[in-house]
Design a protein around this motif. Sequence first.
Motif, PDB file in Angstrom:
ATOM      1  N   LEU A 105      77.494   2.364  35.891  1.00 40.52           N
ATOM      2  CA  LEU A 105      78.297   1.763  36.943  1.00 40.52           C
ATOM      3  C   LEU A 105      79.765   1.959  36.598  1.00 40.52           C
ATOM      4  N   LEU A 106      80.580   2.231  37.615  1.00 42.77           N
ATOM      5  CA  LEU A 106      81.985   2.554  37.410  1.00 42.77           C
ATOM      6  C   LEU A 106      82.885   1.470  38.006  1.00 42.77           C
ATOM      7  N   ASN A 114      83.610   0.374  41.783  1.00 48.50           N
ATOM      8  CA  ASN A 114      83.960   1.373  42.792  1.00 48.50           C
ATOM      9  C   ASN A 114      83.091   2.620  42.760  1.00 48.50           C
ATOM     10  N   GLY A 115      81.963   2.567  42.031  1.00 49.42           N
ATOM     11  CA  GLY A 115      81.083   3.727  42.086  1.00 49.42           C
ATOM     12  C   GLY A 115      79.985   3.711  41.049  1.00 49.42           C
ATOM     13  N   LYS A 116      79.250   4.801  41.026  1.00 54.93           N
ATOM     14  CA  LYS A 116      78.159   4.978  40.072  1.00 54.93           C
ATOM     15  C   LYS A 116      78.057   6.455  39.720  1.00 54.93           C
ATOM     16  N   LEU A 117      77.733   6.709  38.469  1.00 50.80           N
ATOM     17  CA  LEU A 117      77.508   8.073  38.011  1.00 50.80           C
ATOM     18  C   LEU A 117      76.063   8.196  37.565  1.00 50.80           C
ATOM     19  N   ALA A 118      75.364   9.211  38.074  1.00 49.83           N
ATOM     20  CA  ALA A 118      73.984   9.486  37.675  1.00 49.83           C
ATOM     21  C   ALA A 118      73.919  10.928  37.189  1.00 49.83           C
ATOM     22  N   ILE A 119      73.455  11.132  35.973  1.00 55.71           N
ATOM     23  CA  ILE A 119      73.373  12.487  35.439  1.00 55.71           C
ATOM     24  C   ILE A 119      72.000  12.751  34.837  1.00 55.71           C
ATOM     25  N   ILE A 120      71.686  14.034  34.749  1.00 57.55           N
ATOM     26  CA  ILE A 120      70.451  14.492  34.113  1.00 57.55           C
ATOM     27  C   ILE A 120      70.825  15.579  33.112  1.00 57.55           C
ATOM     28  N   TYR A 133      78.877   8.826  42.909  1.00 61.32           N
ATOM     29  CA  TYR A 133      78.969   7.983  44.101  1.00 61.32           C
ATOM     30  C   TYR A 133      80.236   7.137  43.964  1.00 61.32           C
ATOM     31  N   CYS A 134      81.116   7.181  44.961  1.00 58.87           N
ATOM     32  CA  CYS A 134      82.326   6.365  44.882  1.00 58.87           C
ATOM     33  C   CYS A 134      82.746   5.889  46.276  1.00 58.87           C
ATOM     34  N   ILE A 135      83.514   4.808  46.304  1.00 60.67           N
ATOM     35  CA  ILE A 135      83.843   4.155  47.575  1.00 60.67           C
ATOM     36  C   ILE A 135      84.764   5.008  48.440  1.00 60.67           C
ATOM     37  N   ASP A 136      85.417   5.999  47.867  1.00 60.59           N
ATOM     38  CA  ASP A 136      86.340   6.827  48.639  1.00 60.59           C
ATOM     39  C   ASP A 136      85.678   8.069  49.237  1.00 60.59           C
ATOM     40  N   GLU A 137      84.364   8.200  49.031  1.00 59.13           N
ATOM     41  CA  GLU A 137      83.638   9.341  49.577  1.00 59.13           C
ATOM     42  C   GLU A 137      82.427   8.851  50.362  1.00 59.13           C
ATOM     43  N   LYS A 138      82.203   9.491  51.524  1.00 58.87           N
ATOM     44  CA  LYS A 138      81.078   9.088  52.368  1.00 58.87           C
ATOM     45  C   LYS A 138      79.740   9.546  51.805  1.00 58.87           C
ATOM     46  N   ALA A 139      79.751  10.631  51.043  1.00 58.25           N
ATOM     47  CA  ALA A 139      78.507  11.157  50.471  1.00 58.25           C
ATOM     48  C   ALA A 139      78.685  11.360  48.970  1.00 58.25           C
ATOM     49  N   ALA A 140      77.567  11.381  48.262  1.00 64.61           N
ATOM     50  CA  ALA A 140      77.612  11.609  46.815  1.00 64.61           C
ATOM     51  C   ALA A 140      78.132  13.014  46.532  1.00 64.61           C
TER      52      ALA A 140
END
Length: 204
Positions: A105-106, A114-120, A133-140
């Motif tokens: 969580l960010l 204000n966002g989340k980071l998911a990595i593999i 994923y962040c609040i300033d972007e509509k899509a991941a």
Amino acid sequence: IDSKGTKTGTLVITKAPLYVTPDDKSKFVGQDNPPLTLSYTGLVNAESASVVTKAPVLKTTATKTSVGGVYAITASGGVVSPNYAFIYQQGALVVDSFAASYEALLTDSSGRLNGKLAIIVAAGNTSFTGKLYCIDEKAALSLNGPLVTNPGTESATGGSRVTSGGIPYDISITLQIDGSLTASITRSGAAYASGTGRRLLTLG
């Protein structure tokens, strides 16, 4: 039995067991295998390992490109004094890997989520993919980048840049072998978000 009442028998002297034990080893994915070594247990009469005139051969199925996991180290062959018999044991080579899924969580500088980071992290341990994923972007935002491991600190670092609407996001990550993730993100060169997370548990 002869006429004097004596009986002839056979004295069997059993060889002393000499246990051959491969030493356990560890390494990271992508590294060459460490030198394989062994130890002996069971020497008697204050004798030393010099009773072994030819050392057993050690082998493992792990290679430089093997994925994370535990691989057997086996011993075979060798020549020892007639007073001993080899008993071969098995060791383990642990290949440490960061390959897994992680989430963090960010928050911004004020502590606001204000966002989340998911990595593999890929099985080869040299790259990663993910979503920001962040609040300033509509899509991941999709991202990918190289991953560099540091065996000395048992960590791995990576980075990626992704651009949305002409705005660049730079993502930096640090992974620890205990499963922790630290991430920081800049937006147009300015600090934007940071956070910590964990490796996700895989059931199955």
